[in-house]
Scaffold this active site. Sequence first.
Site, short mmCIF file in Angstrom:
data_model
loop_
_atom_site.label_atom_id
_atom_site.label_comp_id
_atom_site.label_asym_id
_atom_site.label_seq_id
_atom_site.Cartn_x
_atom_site.Cartn_y
_atom_site.Cartn_z
N LYS A 149 112.25 134.79 -6.61
CA LYS A 149 111.47 134.93 -4.78
C LYS A 149 111.94 136.35 -5.51
CE LYS A 149 112.62 131.36 -2.38
NZ LYS A 149 111.45 130.00 -1.87
N GLY B 213 113.75 122.75 -0.76
CA GLY B 213 114.85 124.08 -0.98
C GLY B 213 116.65 123.27 -1.04
#
Length: 306
Positions: free
Chosen positions: A93, A247
């Site tokens: 990310k 996640g």
Amino acid sequence: MPESQSPNSSTNAPVTGTTHVKRGMAEMLKGGVIMDVVTPEQARIAEDAGAVAVMALERVPADIRAQGGVSRMSDPDMIDGIMQAVSIPVMAKARIGHFVEAQILQSLGVDYVDESEVLTPADYANHVDKWAFTVPFVCGATNLGEALRRITEGAAMIRSKGEAGTGDVSNATTHMRGIRTEIRRLQSLPADELYVAAKELQAPYELVREIAETGKLPVVLFTAGGIATPADAAMMMQLGAEGVFVGSGIFKSGNPAERAAAIVKATTFHDDPEVLAKVSRGLGEAMVGINVDQIPQSDRLAERGR
């Protein structure tokens, strides 16, 4: 749209990937599960469970939400450790608008960059120019207009956002249903009304017309945010997702290895209730989570980067 450019030492021209190659990489992940991992050990568990890719980050969204503070790109050493631990693709990310974090991730050799609302945005007005990179990008979207703007910027994969780190799948369903509904609406419009639709969506007319003609995005559409059980994953696939990001739902649960394998199987056999019932047995406690409606609108991660 930009095509491939060769490196040129005399002009220092950027090296960029073709649209076909970038989007093709995402096509290879369709029907699979991408799992957030924070250690090489977790990455190996994800790979053994059948994940098609892992997302390397220092804190899963539930911890980011609980601990607060500014969330940034993960340490390159941590990302390297995960890349060395598995043979499947590794994503990482970058903050919204932080093109230097994206440059660093590309230099590390990650397979995909997620310009993610889970991290603290670096720029509230601009996203990264994703056409300038060789590495493909995935971006989140809560609606069709948002998805089209990210694709216009060069995103090669879209995930409906949901609300990360909650274990509450309600926003994921809302966003996926909304995107699918808006696509069907475009298909029903006369050709001359697509110009107005493009203005409303704040997206290029050519892209809007393509979606009206094909009935789908020109890139792969995954789902994310609050998926914690095999049933959650199967429901999102039945709603039109082409794959699933998970996640906190795996490694914040009581039995991560079994839950990871169960979610992979549920994603594959999402339309077979008997298989879903079988893989849902004996998984232990799911992540406790938090109801999305208890989170103030201003604190919702999905609101970032729209």
